[in-house]
Design a protein around this motif. Structure first.
Motif, mmCIF file in Angstrom:
data_model
loop_
_atom_site.group_PDB
_atom_site.id
_atom_site.type_symbol
_atom_site.label_atom_id
_atom_site.label_comp_id
_atom_site.label_asym_id
_atom_site.label_seq_id
_atom_site.Cartn_x
_atom_site.Cartn_y
_atom_site.Cartn_z
ATOM 1 N N LEU A 140 4.194 9.015 -3.072
ATOM 2 C CA LEU A 140 3.449 9.933 -3.939
ATOM 3 C C LEU A 140 1.979 9.525 -4.042
ATOM 4 C CD1 LEU A 140 6.054 10.515 -6.794
ATOM 5 C CD2 LEU A 140 5.390 12.086 -4.984
ATOM 6 N N VAL A 141 1.732 8.210 -4.170
ATOM 7 C CA VAL A 141 0.351 7.713 -4.251
ATOM 8 C C VAL A 141 -0.392 8.052 -2.955
ATOM 9 C CG1 VAL A 141 -1.059 5.610 -4.268
ATOM 10 C CG2 VAL A 141 0.772 5.896 -5.920
ATOM 11 N N GLY A 142 0.279 7.862 -1.831
ATOM 12 C CA GLY A 142 -0.327 8.139 -0.530
ATOM 13 C C GLY A 142 -0.637 9.612 -0.335
ATOM 14 N N SER A 143 0.152 10.461 -0.984
ATOM 15 C CA SER A 143 -0.035 11.898 -0.769
ATOM 16 C C SER A 143 -1.109 12.481 -1.695
ATOM 17 C CB SER A 143 1.287 12.631 -0.991
ATOM 18 O OG SER A 143 1.634 12.555 -2.356
ATOM 19 N N LEU A 144 -1.585 11.689 -2.648
ATOM 20 C CA LEU A 144 -2.613 12.194 -3.560
ATOM 21 C C LEU A 144 -3.987 12.054 -2.908
ATOM 22 C CD1 LEU A 144 -1.454 10.746 -6.997
ATOM 23 C CD2 LEU A 144 -1.346 13.113 -6.259
ATOM 24 N N GLU A 145 -4.804 13.074 -3.038
ATOM 25 C CA GLU A 145 -6.117 13.049 -2.380
ATOM 26 C C GLU A 145 -7.089 12.114 -3.084
ATOM 27 O OE1 GLU A 145 -7.858 16.836 -1.988
ATOM 28 O OE2 GLU A 145 -6.630 17.396 -0.279
ATOM 29 N N SER A 146 -7.067 12.137 -4.397
ATOM 30 C CA SER A 146 -8.116 11.413 -5.114
ATOM 31 C C SER A 146 -7.512 10.358 -6.050
ATOM 32 C CB SER A 146 -8.951 12.408 -5.929
ATOM 33 O OG SER A 146 -8.104 13.133 -6.788
ATOM 34 N N SER A 147 -6.543 9.593 -5.511
ATOM 35 C CA SER A 147 -5.857 8.636 -6.380
ATOM 36 C C SER A 147 -6.634 7.335 -6.521
ATOM 37 C CB SER A 147 -4.477 8.337 -5.815
ATOM 38 O OG SER A 147 -3.885 7.349 -6.601
ATOM 39 N N MET A 148 -6.769 6.872 -7.752
ATOM 40 C CA MET A 148 -7.353 5.549 -8.010
ATOM 41 C C MET A 148 -6.245 4.504 -8.094
ATOM 42 S SD MET A 148 -10.622 5.083 -8.385
ATOM 43 C CE MET A 148 -10.873 3.820 -9.629
ATOM 44 N N LEU A 149 -4.984 4.984 -8.086
ATOM 45 C CA LEU A 149 -3.856 4.051 -8.244
ATOM 46 C C LEU A 149 -3.645 3.260 -6.962
ATOM 47 C CD1 LEU A 149 -1.277 6.422 -9.948
ATOM 48 C CD2 LEU A 149 -2.368 4.456 -10.998
ATOM 49 N N PRO A 150 -3.481 1.928 -7.101
ATOM 50 C CA PRO A 150 -3.163 1.164 -5.894
ATOM 51 C C PRO A 150 -1.683 1.361 -5.551
ATOM 52 C CG PRO A 150 -3.232 -0.296 -7.788
ATOM 53 C CD PRO A 150 -3.542 1.068 -8.286
ATOM 54 N N PRO A 151 -1.318 1.390 -4.271
ATOM 55 C CA PRO A 151 0.109 1.479 -3.930
ATOM 56 C C PRO A 151 0.813 0.173 -4.284
ATOM 57 C CG PRO A 151 -1.202 1.130 -1.974
ATOM 58 C CD PRO A 151 -2.162 1.280 -3.099
ATOM 59 N N LEU A 152 2.150 0.224 -4.419
ATOM 60 C CA LEU A 152 2.920 -1.000 -4.713
ATOM 61 C C LEU A 152 3.047 -1.794 -3.421
ATOM 62 C CD1 LEU A 152 5.663 0.474 -7.046
ATOM 63 C CD2 LEU A 152 4.046 -1.294 -7.675
ATOM 64 N N THR A 153 2.283 -2.872 -3.339
ATOM 65 C CA THR A 153 2.369 -3.730 -2.149
ATOM 66 C C THR A 153 2.806 -5.112 -2.606
ATOM 67 O OG1 THR A 153 0.017 -4.088 -2.447
ATOM 68 C CG2 THR A 153 0.665 -2.563 -0.705
ATOM 69 N N LEU A 154 3.863 -5.621 -2.011
ATOM 70 C CA LEU A 154 4.467 -6.859 -2.520
ATOM 71 C C LEU A 154 4.043 -8.103 -1.761
ATOM 72 C CD1 LEU A 154 8.025 -5.492 -3.196
ATOM 73 C CD2 LEU A 154 6.419 -6.307 -4.894
ATOM 74 N N GLU A 155 3.810 -7.965 -0.465
ATOM 75 C CA GLU A 155 3.537 -9.135 0.370
ATOM 76 C C GLU A 155 4.760 -10.061 0.338
ATOM 77 O OE1 GLU A 155 -0.327 -10.562 0.631
ATOM 78 O OE2 GLU A 155 -0.933 -8.483 0.792
ATOM 79 N N PRO A 156 4.796 -11.075 1.192
ATOM 80 C CA PRO A 156 6.009 -11.909 1.296
ATOM 81 C C PRO A 156 6.462 -12.541 -0.020
ATOM 82 C CG PRO A 156 4.558 -12.323 3.140
ATOM 83 C CD PRO A 156 3.814 -11.405 2.235
ATOM 84 N N ALA A 157 5.509 -13.035 -0.825
ATOM 85 C CA ALA A 157 5.906 -13.707 -2.080
ATOM 86 C C ALA A 157 6.639 -12.734 -3.009
ATOM 87 C CB ALA A 157 4.673 -14.276 -2.768
ATOM 88 N N GLY A 158 6.147 -11.513 -3.082
ATOM 89 C CA GLY A 158 6.786 -10.506 -3.934
ATOM 90 C C GLY A 158 8.171 -10.131 -3.430
ATOM 91 N N ILE A 159 8.296 -10.034 -2.098
ATOM 92 C CA ILE A 159 9.599 -9.681 -1.515
ATOM 93 C C ILE A 159 10.605 -10.795 -1.801
ATOM 94 C CG2 ILE A 159 10.815 -9.283 0.672
ATOM 95 C CD1 ILE A 159 8.128 -7.961 1.628
ATOM 96 N N VAL A 160 10.143 -12.044 -1.653
ATOM 97 C CA VAL A 160 11.028 -13.186 -1.953
ATOM 98 C C VAL A 160 11.444 -13.143 -3.427
ATOM 99 C CG1 VAL A 160 11.125 -15.706 -2.152
ATOM 100 C CG2 VAL A 160 10.154 -14.659 -0.105
ATOM 101 N N ALA A 161 10.476 -12.846 -4.304
ATOM 102 C CA ALA A 161 10.783 -12.784 -5.741
ATOM 103 C C ALA A 161 11.833 -11.715 -6.020
ATOM 104 C CB ALA A 161 9.513 -12.503 -6.535
ATOM 105 N N LEU A 162 11.689 -10.564 -5.357
ATOM 106 C CA LEU A 162 12.675 -9.485 -5.555
ATOM 107 C C LEU A 162 14.052 -9.903 -5.051
ATOM 108 C CD1 LEU A 162 11.025 -6.053 -4.680
ATOM 109 C CD2 LEU A 162 11.602 -6.983 -6.892
ATOM 110 N N LEU A 163 14.070 -10.525 -3.856
ATOM 111 C CA LEU A 163 15.360 -10.939 -3.286
ATOM 112 C C LEU A 163 16.036 -12.024 -4.122
ATOM 113 C CD1 LEU A 163 14.503 -10.970 0.518
ATOM 114 C CD2 LEU A 163 15.833 -9.273 -0.729
ATOM 115 N N LEU A 164 15.200 -12.814 -4.815
ATOM 116 C CA LEU A 164 15.767 -13.893 -5.638
ATOM 117 C C LEU A 164 16.338 -13.382 -6.961
ATOM 118 C CD1 LEU A 164 13.277 -16.866 -5.229
ATOM 119 C CD2 LEU A 164 15.641 -16.764 -4.451
ATOM 120 N N LEU A 165 15.910 -12.178 -7.352
ATOM 121 C CA LEU A 165 16.312 -11.661 -8.674
ATOM 122 C C LEU A 165 17.823 -11.729 -8.935
ATOM 123 C CD1 LEU A 165 14.239 -8.538 -9.756
ATOM 124 C CD2 LEU A 165 14.600 -10.642 -10.988
#
Lengths: 232, 295
Positions: free
Chosen positions: B246-271
């Motif tokens: 949805l963020v990507g499809s907006l023309e004038s969005s100031m919102l950053p997309p949810l980007t996790l990078e490896p540390a975030g992915i590890v944190a999610l997998l550890l949950l």
């Protein structure tokens, strides 16, 4: 083996249900415990089974004073005591074999050893053909024999039975008492709580008589002929 | 793993109705926690990107003046800036590029040519070089009327402060989720202890240690938590993908997309493992304390 000295017991802030109880059970003895309803038999058995602590006085089991025991000492002490309840207290979802095996399993025995012993014991109590049966499918007498097998599988030094013959006919009751006698012959100290004065007379063992929370020891011949309805 | 998730052979906790909905609650908690983690890491990345982009990067703005020759002013300003020590480059941003920068805010079809849009110059400062920006601004304003230096710092500072505040909020939400989970587990365990009091008493009387009984509770509740956490995590990941779409499809969005990078992915997998461990520790504590009150 067992020594009570001026023991009193109360539940919470209630009145004392046992007062100044003093007695001594020597190793290998066989005693009956009787008295009218509400006299405190179950409470006394709870103290013997280490399920409650006394409110006052000294209880010594296997040369150890109970009040000095720390929590981690209790399991080892309880493994020296076998308890048979009137209401059996078997685990309904486990087979007869698994119920009897439970004390060994809890004590950390190896599976092969457990099931060899359990099968032999169930054979001995006459349930060799019911090892896979679950308690709800067994009769009262059969359940009681499973309960006895569970109580003695650890070869306890002290066996306590609360009204073990209460839920079965006279013949089955007699057979169970003979089982207790056999266990007593191999050195187990036995305490059987019962209302059945005829049975006490028949076996002739010493009797601990409880009335109004007070205990006296007497021979079977000095017991009342029957207990009245109001517990007197 | 087998001992961690083994069944409660004697207590039959699996048949308790009271704990049947615990995995649903845990799933909801993990869903919220995963989104909080997503927000936390995305903001961290966004703040990093903003700082990286804007540190050492200045913009010179030449105010719109219909009477002046703006192209001449831009050329003079670029010349002055290029000759300033410590400036790596000074690049005039063309009209089309300026319009492209405004498009997300005003729309692609806006009549940008008719708007009084100022002219911009992108200035890169040499790394580690301390240029006196105030003096440069004064010099520039004197040489090129209408020119001013925008160092972005006040805006960046506000954005970074906002980002850190939202990060703190996400961390507080995580903490709250943990506390609520612990409370729910405590209630469920206490109910279980009451329901199985009779069997527990039998186990005690035939010589069971407290930890033997506690292990059955620990294994069962850890398993419930772990199994509840998995669907919660999966749903959260799906929601993150949808959000990014949805963020990507907006023309004038100031919102950053949810980007996790490896540390975030590890944190999610550890949950799921962390929630299982938290449950195990909580259950052990509650059961051992409750059993200690028994004879």
């Amino acid at each position: 083996m067992v020594r009570f000295e001026n023991v009193g017991m109360r539940y919470g802030m209630g009145p004392e249900v046992l007062r100044d109880i003093s007695f001594h059970l020597s190793p290998g003895s066989f005693h009956f415990l009787t008295g009218p309803t509400g006299a405190g038999k179950s409470s006394l058995l709870k103290l013997l089974a280490l399920s409650h602590r006394p409110s006052r006085g000294l209880v010594t089991l296997f040369n150890k004073e109970v009040s000095t025991l720390v929590r981690d000492d209790l399991p080892a002490m309880r493994r020296k005591i076998g308890v048979v309840y009137q209401e059996f207290r078997l685990l309904d979802h486990l087979s007869a074999m698994d119920n009897v095996a439970l004390p060994l399993k809890i004590a950390g025995a190896k599976d092969a050893r457990i099931y060899q012993h359990v099968a032999e014991l169930l054979e001995w109590v006459g349930l060799g053909n019911q090892i896979d049966a679950k308690p709800p499918t067994l009769s009262g007498g059969e359940k009681q024999r499973v309960a006895i097998a569970r109580a003695v599988i650890n070869r306890p030094q002290l066996l306590i039975a609360d009204e073990p013959t209460g839920s079965m006919d006279a013949e089955m009751g007699l057979r169970l008492m003979h089982l207790f006698q056999e266990l007593n012959k191999i050195g187990t100290t036995v305490v059987v709580a019962t209302h059945d004065l005829d049975m006490i007379q028949r076996f002739g063992n010493p009797v601990m008589f409880l009335k109004d929370g007070l205990l006296t020891t007497r021979g079977p011949e000095k017991l009342p002929r029957h207990f009245s309805e109001n517990g007197a | 793993m087998i001992s961690l998730f083994g069944k409660s052979a004697e207590l039959q906790l699996e048949k308790d109705v009271s704990t049947r909905y615990l995995p649903v609650v845990i799933a909801a908690m993990i869903f919220l926690a995963a989104l909080a983690i997503g927000g936390l890491f995305s903001l961290h990345n966004a703040i990093g990107n903003w700082s990286e982009t804007l540190t050492g990067n200045l913009t010179v703005e030449i105010a719109y003046d219909p009477a002046a020759d703006l192209d001449k002013k831009v050329a003079e300003a670029v010349k002055l800036l290029s000759e300033t020590p410590g400036v790596t480059s000074a690049r005039a941003i063309g009209k089309e590029e300026t319009h492209a920068l405004l498009a997300p805010f005003l729309g692609k079809n806006a009549a940008l040519d008719e708007l009084p849009v100022p002219r911009l110059i992108e200035v890169i400062i040499e790394e580690g070089n301390a240029v006196d920006l105030r003096a440069l601004n004064e010099k520039l304003a004197g040489a090129v009327p209408g020119a001013s230096l925008d160092i972005h710092r006040p805006w960046l500072n506000k954005m970074v402060t906002l980002g850190h505040s939202v990060q703190l909020l996400a961390a507080a939400i995580m903490l709250l989720i943990g506390v609520v989970t612990v409370i729910i587990v405590i209630f469920a365990v206490r109910t279980g202890l009451v329901m199985h009091a009779e069997v527990i008493q039998v186990l005690h009387l035939i010589g069971a240690h407290d930890k033997y009984i506690a292990e059955q509770f620990q294994n069962y509740f850890s398993r419930l938590s772990f199994l509840g956490a998995l669907p919660g995590l999966v749903v959260a990941v799906i929601v993150m993908f949808i959000f990014n779409f949805l963020v990507g499809s907006l023309e004038s969005s100031m919102l950053p997309p949810l980007t996790l990078e490896p540390a975030g992915i590890v944190a999610l997998l550890l949950l799921p493992f962390l929630i299982a461990l938290l449950t195990r520790f909580t259950v052990r504590l509650v059961v051992m304390r409750s059993l200690a009150r028994m004879m």
